[in-house]
Design a protein around this motif. Structure first.
Motif, mmCIF file in Angstrom:
data_model
loop_
_atom_site.group_PDB
_atom_site.id
_atom_site.type_symbol
_atom_site.label_atom_id
_atom_site.label_comp_id
_atom_site.label_asym_id
_atom_site.label_seq_id
_atom_site.Cartn_x
_atom_site.Cartn_y
_atom_site.Cartn_z
ATOM 1 N N ASP A 142 47.819 40.890 47.220
ATOM 2 C CA ASP A 142 47.759 42.485 47.251
ATOM 3 C C ASP A 142 46.268 42.238 45.962
ATOM 4 N N ILE A 143 47.325 42.531 44.729
ATOM 5 C CA ILE A 143 46.144 43.320 43.663
ATOM 6 C C ILE A 143 45.638 42.792 43.403
ATOM 7 N N LEU A 144 45.565 40.760 43.087
ATOM 8 C CA LEU A 144 44.209 39.915 42.737
ATOM 9 C C LEU A 144 43.214 40.374 44.617
ATOM 10 N N ARG A 145 43.335 40.642 45.098
ATOM 11 C CA ARG A 145 42.452 40.772 46.562
ATOM 12 C C ARG A 145 42.004 42.264 46.143
ATOM 13 N N ASP A 146 42.491 42.902 44.805
ATOM 14 C CA ASP A 146 41.977 44.461 44.465
ATOM 15 C C ASP A 146 41.103 44.445 43.848
ATOM 16 N N LEU A 147 41.622 42.857 42.508
ATOM 17 C CA LEU A 147 40.785 42.781 41.305
ATOM 18 C C LEU A 147 39.082 41.793 41.727
ATOM 19 N N THR A 148 39.220 41.343 43.170
ATOM 20 C CA THR A 148 38.406 39.994 43.332
ATOM 21 C C THR A 148 37.596 40.578 44.060
#
Lengths: 175, 371
Positions: free
Chosen positions: A118-124
């Motif tokens: 989820d966090i990786l999705r927010d960042l990318t």
């Protein structure tokens, strides 16, 4: 601490300082209070989503929604505690603990693969496909000795992030 | 405050590279092979967000900075009380009287001139200009305005447009007292709106509506027509688009800079010792603001008419706008911030967030290739 008055008494300041384990000086707490009152425009004692999003620098941040969920509805004392991880006096452990809390969105003390995703999705955003994200995350997890089904706890985060120069500091402007 | 809505992409066209101003390297640019640590370490992004929570340059622009209270001890306090009595009891009624006399003179001259001289346009316009300058002088007198003008007075020539920094609607009055400008303004409700539709209309003022997106094209067209018209009053524009607190300037909108005419910058700086002239439209109505001015000692300000500027070869309108903003900010001692004033009313476009996401995504993919 009245939410309509903009004056903090010495007792209030000491109470807040104790609550955040002395990570902020008394002057910094006064400045943070001024800032809190400035952001809390309708004076209801906490900062709403609309009020946060009026700060353009915050609104353009990819993790703003997550952070907002953590700080939503907090009164001033909790607000200072929330920001205490960013003080120069905060220990590395406190900082890693904060990062862990950002990841652990359901608050059960364990970070799953999906939470990291989820966090990786927010960042990318849309610039990496979902498949690729999963692939990258699985790959680096396995290299570090974990699997896709591992549940990471705070100690794991401490191990991974602990011995790198983690720098997470914000200076509170003091007049 | 009305609900914020995401701004249209049009607002982005007004902005030069905002990345030059925002803290760079927000999502870290790692080197070497990609490790778990690199993906989990979100500290730079978090730091940036926390930094914005603690302090940000945009909010600073719209913060009222009232002068420091000086009445804090035993002998200064009675002096201050005396001052209050003088200001409210003596000065304020006098000022109201002056203003009333001014309005009576103005209205009794204006309507005859407007209606009786319908056929003689040139004479009528000249008289109307003089009368508007007169009522503005009365307004300035009603705040005991001490305005120092520097530089050559604006001349009425075609193909020129005046731009100034914006602190309050009184900027318009202060400048109008010297030259009868036509202004481009937001249409206001109440008595101000009434004044706008009657008297200011005759000066050739142009209205806009911030909330309408199609409005910009209509306004741009009207601007162009006005500036190229031979007989129109010189046009005054406040390119910031909103009132700022006279310590900072926000980004200038490029509309006034792409008309192909000379831009004459005007810098206005208010002396805060006497009164804080910033009209915080979120906090006070214009009437309250005026009353506050009328019960202060004086409104002291400096107005600098600066050297006219033209678009340099190879310069885009946005660069031109920034260059003029620089000239005005330096002259008036204001700090520049990279924000669009309209962010007061709407949220920044998602493009900025996407740009950050894109750069992080690309670096992750790149390091993946390197293995």
């Amino acid at each position: 601490m009245g939410n309509s008055s903009s004056m903090l008494t010495q007792y209030d300041i000491e109470e807040v300082q104790e609550h955040c384990s002395n990570t902020f000086s008394q002057q910094e707490i006064v400045s943070l209070y001024q800032r809190f009152c400035q952001l809390d425009r309708n004076g209801c004692g906490f900062i709403s989503a609309e009020e946060f999003m009026t700060v353009p620098e915050f609104a353009v941040n990819p993790l703003s929604q997550r952070l907002f969920r953590m700080v939503d509805g907090l009164n001033f004392k909790e607000f200072v505690l929330f920001l205490s991880a960013f003080s120069s006096r905060a220990s590395l452990q406190q900082k890693v603990e904060f990062i862990f809390k950002v990841y652990d969105s359901d608050g059960n003390g364990k970070v799953t693969f999906n939470e990291m995703l989820d966090i990786l999705r927010d960042l990318t955003g849309q610039f990496i496909s979902e498949q690729q994200r999963e692939k990258v995350l699985t790959q680096v997890l396995e290299e570090a000795g974990y699997t896709k089904d591992s549940l990471l706890v705070q100690a794991d985060f401490m191990k991974i992030l602990g011995n790198s120069g983690l720098k997470m500091e914000v200076e509170v402007p003091v007049d | 405050m009305s609900k914020l809505n995401t701004s249209s992409s049009e607002l982005d066209l007004d902005r030069p590279n905002i990345e030059d101003y925002l803290p760079s390297g927000s999502i870290q640019e790692p080197h070497g092979t990609l490790r778990l640590r690199d993906l989990l370490d979100i500290s730079p992004t978090l730091t940036e967000a926390a930094g914005a929570i603690v302090d940000d340059s945009f909010t600073r622009c719209f913060k009222s900075n009232p002068p420091e209270p000086w009445n804090w001890n035993i002998y200064l306090f009675p002096l201050w009380c005396l001052g209050v009595v003088v200001r409210y009891g003596l000065l304020f009624p006098l000022r109201v009287l002056v203003l009333t006399i001014g309005w009576i003179i103005f209205l009794s001259c204006y309507f005859p001139v407007h209606f009786l001289l319908k056929g003689h346009d040139k004479l009528r316009k000249k008289l109307e200009r003089g009368l508007v300058e007169l009522i503005c002088s009365f307004f300035v007198a009603s705040w005991t305005g001490v305005v120092k003008y520097h530089g050559p007075r604006p001349s009425i020539r075609p193909k020129q447009i005046f731009v100034a920094n914006h602190t309050s609607m009184i900027d318009f009055v202060v400048l109008e007292q010297m030259t009868a400008f036509a202004v481009i303004m937001q249409k206001h409700p109440g008595w101000v709106g009434l004044l706008q539709s009657t008297i200011l209309e005759s000066l050739g003022c142009i209205w806009f509506n911030r909330s309408e997106s199609k409005d910009r094209e209509i306004v741009a067209r009207k601007l162009r027509e006005h500036v190229h018209g031979a007989d129109n009053n010189p046009l005054l524009v406040f390119p910031e688009g909103t009132c700022v607190n006279n310590h900072y300037t926000v980004m200038f909108k490029k509309g006034a800079f792409e008309l192909g005419c000379t831009v004459c910058p005007i810098a206005i700086k208010y002396n805060k010792i006497f009164v804080d002239a910033f009209w915080n439209s979120r906090k006070q109505s214009f009437t309250t603001h005026l009353l506050q001015l009328m019960t202060s000692w004086a409104v002291v300000c400096d107005v600098w008419y600066l050297e006219p500027q033209n678009l340099k070869p190879g310069e885009t309108p946005i660069e031109f706008a920034e260059r003029v903003r620089d000239i005005i900010s330096v002259r008036a001692g204001l700090k520049k911030v990279p924000w669009d004033g309209y962010l007061k009313y709407s949220r920044p476009s998602p493009k900025h967030r996407e740009r950050k996401q894109q750069s992080f995504a690309e670096s992750v993919l790149r390091r993946l290739e390197e293995r």
